[in-house]
Design an enzyme around this catalytic site. Structure first.
Site, PDB file in Angstrom:
ATOM      1  CG  HIS A   1      44.729  38.062  36.860  1.00 41.35           C
ATOM      2  ND1 HIS A   1      45.231  37.449  35.737  1.00 41.35           N
ATOM      3  CD2 HIS A   1      44.820  39.385  36.629  1.00 41.35           C
ATOM      4  CE1 HIS A   1      45.617  38.374  34.871  1.00 41.35           C
ATOM      5  NE2 HIS A   1      45.374  39.548  35.382  1.00 41.35           N
TER       6      HIS A   1
ATOM      7  CG  ASN B   1      46.226  32.470  37.766  1.00 43.86           C
ATOM      8  OD1 ASN B   1      47.425  32.405  37.526  1.00 43.86           O
ATOM      9  ND2 ASN B   1      45.423  33.246  37.089  1.00 43.86           N
TER      10      ASN B   1
ATOM     11  CB  THR C   1      51.530  35.551  34.417  1.00 47.15           C
ATOM     12  OG1 THR C   1      50.225  35.971  34.002  1.00 47.15           O
ATOM     13  CG2 THR C   1      52.113  34.619  33.371  1.00 47.15           C
TER      14      THR C   1
END
Length: 181
Positions: free
Chosen positions: A105, A139, A151
């Site tokens: 991420h 992101n 998310t």
């Protein structure tokens, strides 16, 4: 995102030692996630000379730990070891630290900010500074470090940006509308 795992679970990127036989459900995977300090030196850069598997410019992640990151990692190592000892017998004496930059991420590569001061790419509505009609989402716009799956934050920021884009398009359409007879 930084991660420290005590033992390997079936979905873990950390393998069990070779030859170790474990009954299904007998291994508990423990992971501590720490927010990574955001620094201007941490960034994604795209190559002018190398291509990825899709023929696109290959990304290169520039990433380093700060002193605060290293302290957080050490705290996570201690917490994982304590938790592991509390729930059973650890398979290993030392928690595993995944390599720097191995997050799934990545965040903040086009982060938002309150002003066009060189530390951000877009405003709070995801509108890119000084580029008419360009918004960014994902992101990449998250302006601060997080230690969890981003998310929900990404979706919330994208919705806010989309609403701003709709307002912009409506205002532009009103200005360019041709009067009807």
């Amino acid at each position: 995102m930084l991660a420290a795992d005590l033992v390997a679970a079936p979905a873990s990127p950390v393998p069990l030692a070779e030859g170790v036989e474990v009954a299904p459900g007998a291994v508990v995977g423990l992971g501590w996630f720490c927010a990574k300090d955001i620094t201007p030196e941490d960034r994604v850069e795209f190559s002018d000379t190398e291509a990825d598997a899709y023929g696109l410019p290959a990304p290169r992640v520039h990433y380093r730990y700060t002193d605060r990151d290293l302290a957080a990692i050490e705290g996570a190592r201690k917490a994982v070891a304590e938790a592991g000892a509390a729930v059973g017998i650890p398979l290993d004496d030392s928690p595993v630290l995944l390599p720097a930059g191995s997050s799934l991420h990545y965040q903040g590569t086009t982060r938002m900010g309150p002003a066009d001061d060189g530390t951000s790419v877009c405003d709070r509505d995801s509108r890119v500074w000084n580029v008419h009609g360009l918004w960014v989402a994902g992101n990449n716009v998250i302006p601060t470090a997080t230690a969890c799956n981003p998310t929900l934050t990404s979706v919330a920021l994208a919705v806010r940006g989309a609403r701003a884009l709709v307002r912009h398009l409506e205002a532009t359409a009103d200005q360019t509308a041709v009067p009807t007879r």
